[in-house]
Design an enzyme around this catalytic site. Structure first.
Site, mmCIF file in Angstrom:
data_model
loop_
_atom_site.group_PDB
_atom_site.id
_atom_site.type_symbol
_atom_site.label_atom_id
_atom_site.label_comp_id
_atom_site.label_asym_id
_atom_site.label_seq_id
_atom_site.Cartn_x
_atom_site.Cartn_y
_atom_site.Cartn_z
ATOM 1 N N ASP A 24 -10.569 -3.600 -4.311
ATOM 2 C CA ASP A 24 -9.650 -2.605 -3.754
ATOM 3 C C ASP A 24 -9.773 -1.332 -4.570
ATOM 4 O O ASP A 24 -9.647 -1.357 -5.797
ATOM 5 C CB ASP A 24 -8.219 -3.164 -3.848
ATOM 6 N N SER A 82 0.831 -1.202 0.000
ATOM 7 C CA SER A 82 0.000 0.000 0.000
ATOM 8 C C SER A 82 0.869 1.258 0.000
ATOM 9 O O SER A 82 1.682 1.458 -0.902
ATOM 10 C CB SER A 82 -0.956 -0.054 1.197
ATOM 11 N N HIS A 84 -7.968 -5.243 -0.379
ATOM 12 C CA HIS A 84 -6.743 -4.544 0.028
ATOM 13 C C HIS A 84 -6.197 -5.128 1.329
ATOM 14 O O HIS A 84 -6.938 -5.346 2.282
ATOM 15 C CB HIS A 84 -7.048 -3.055 0.207
#
Length: 233
Positions: free
Chosen positions: A175, A79, A205
Site C-alpha cells: 500500500d 483510507s 490497500h
C-alpha cells in the site's frame, strides 16, 4: 460507531461500504451509522469534513432514538474515511470538548502524497491504489495545493494528537499509504495515546472490505472488531 467510507475524498458511498459496515456492526456489537458526506471536486475541502462533524453531532444527539449510547461513541473509517474520522475527532475535541471511546483508522490517509516516501516508491503501482491516484485525489480535494499541510488535511501534522482516544491503526504492506500509517501510529504512541498498530504483511490497500471472501481479511477484521468491543464496553 460512526463510520466514514474511503474513496480518496472523491469516490465511494454508503453503498460501496455497506458490507463492511454490516460486518463491523455485527462484529463489534455496535449500532453503526454510515455517513454519506460531500465529495470533491463538486464540493472541495472542507465541505466533506464539515458534513462528517455534523453527522457525529447528530448521531450523539439522536443516539437514544436508534438504540445508541451518546456516552459510548467510536469513530471509524478506511483510507480517506479514516482521515475524516481522525480530523473530526480532533476538531470536536478542540472546539466542543467532545470525547470518544475509540478510533479505528484502517490504512489511513494521514499526510499529503510524498513521492519520496519509501512506500510510494515501492508500492506506488501494481497493487491497487497507486501513487498517481493519490495525486489525482488530492488535486480534486483541495482548491489550493498549499492547504495540503493543514492538519485538517494531513492529521499527522497536528500538534494535538495527544487528545485522541484509544486508536487502532491498520496498515498493509502493499500500500502506498503504508509508511504514513506506520508513522502516524508511532506519533500517537509518542504522544501517549493508547494505540494498537496492526500491520499486515500479506495485504494491500482496502483489504478489510474482502472479509468474508478470504481468511486473512476476516481475521484482521475480527481482531479490529474485538478491540472495538472492548473499548466500547
Amino acid at each position: 460507531m460512526v463510520f466514514f467510507h474511503g474513496g480518496g475524498f472523491v469516490l465511494g458511498s454508503v453503498d460501496t461500504h455497506d458490507a463492511l459496515c454490516r460486518q463491523l456492526c455485527v462484529g463489534a456489537d455496535a449500532v453503526t451509522v454510515s455517513v454519506d458526506y460531500a465529495l470533491a471536486p463538486e464540493q472541495k475541502f472542507p465541505a466533506g469534513l464539515d458534513d462528517c462533524v455534523a453527522a457525529i453531532r447528530w448521531a450523539r444527539e439522536h443516539a437514544a432514538e436508534f438504540g445508541g449510547d451518546p456516552d459510548r461513541v467510536a469513530l471509524a473509517g478506511d483510507s480517506a474515511g479514516a482521515n475524516l474520522a481522525i480530523v473530526s475527532a480532533l476538531r470536536l475535541l478542540r472546539t466542543a470538548g467532545l470525547s470518544f471511546r475509540a478510533l479505528l483508522a484502517a490504512y489511513p490517509v494521514t499526510d499529503a502524497p510524498d513521492l519520496a516516501r519509501a512506500s510510494y516508491v515501492e508500492r506506488g503501482a501494481g497493487f491497487g491504489l497507486t501513487t498517481q491516484a493519490m495525486i489525482w485525489f488530492f488535486d480534486h480535494y483541495l482548491d489550493e495545493p498549499g492547504r495540503a499541510s493543514d492538519p485538517d488535511v494531513s492529521p499527522s501534522r497536528s500538534p494535538d494528537l495527544a487528545v485522541l482516544p484509544p486508536t487502532y491503526v491498520v496498515t498493509a504492506e502493499f500500500d502506498p499509504l503504508r509508511d504514513e500509517g506506520i508513522e502516524f501510529a508511532r506519533k500517537l504512541a509518542a504522544a501517549g495515546v493508547a494505540v494498537v498498530h496492526a500491520h499486515h504483511d500479506d495485504a494491500n490497500h482496502g483489504f478489510l472490505s474482502w472479509a468474508g471472501t478470504n481468511e486473512p481479511s476476516q481475521v484482521a477484521l475480527d481482531a479490529a472488531c474485538a478491540w472495538l468491543t472492548a473499548q466500547l464496553g
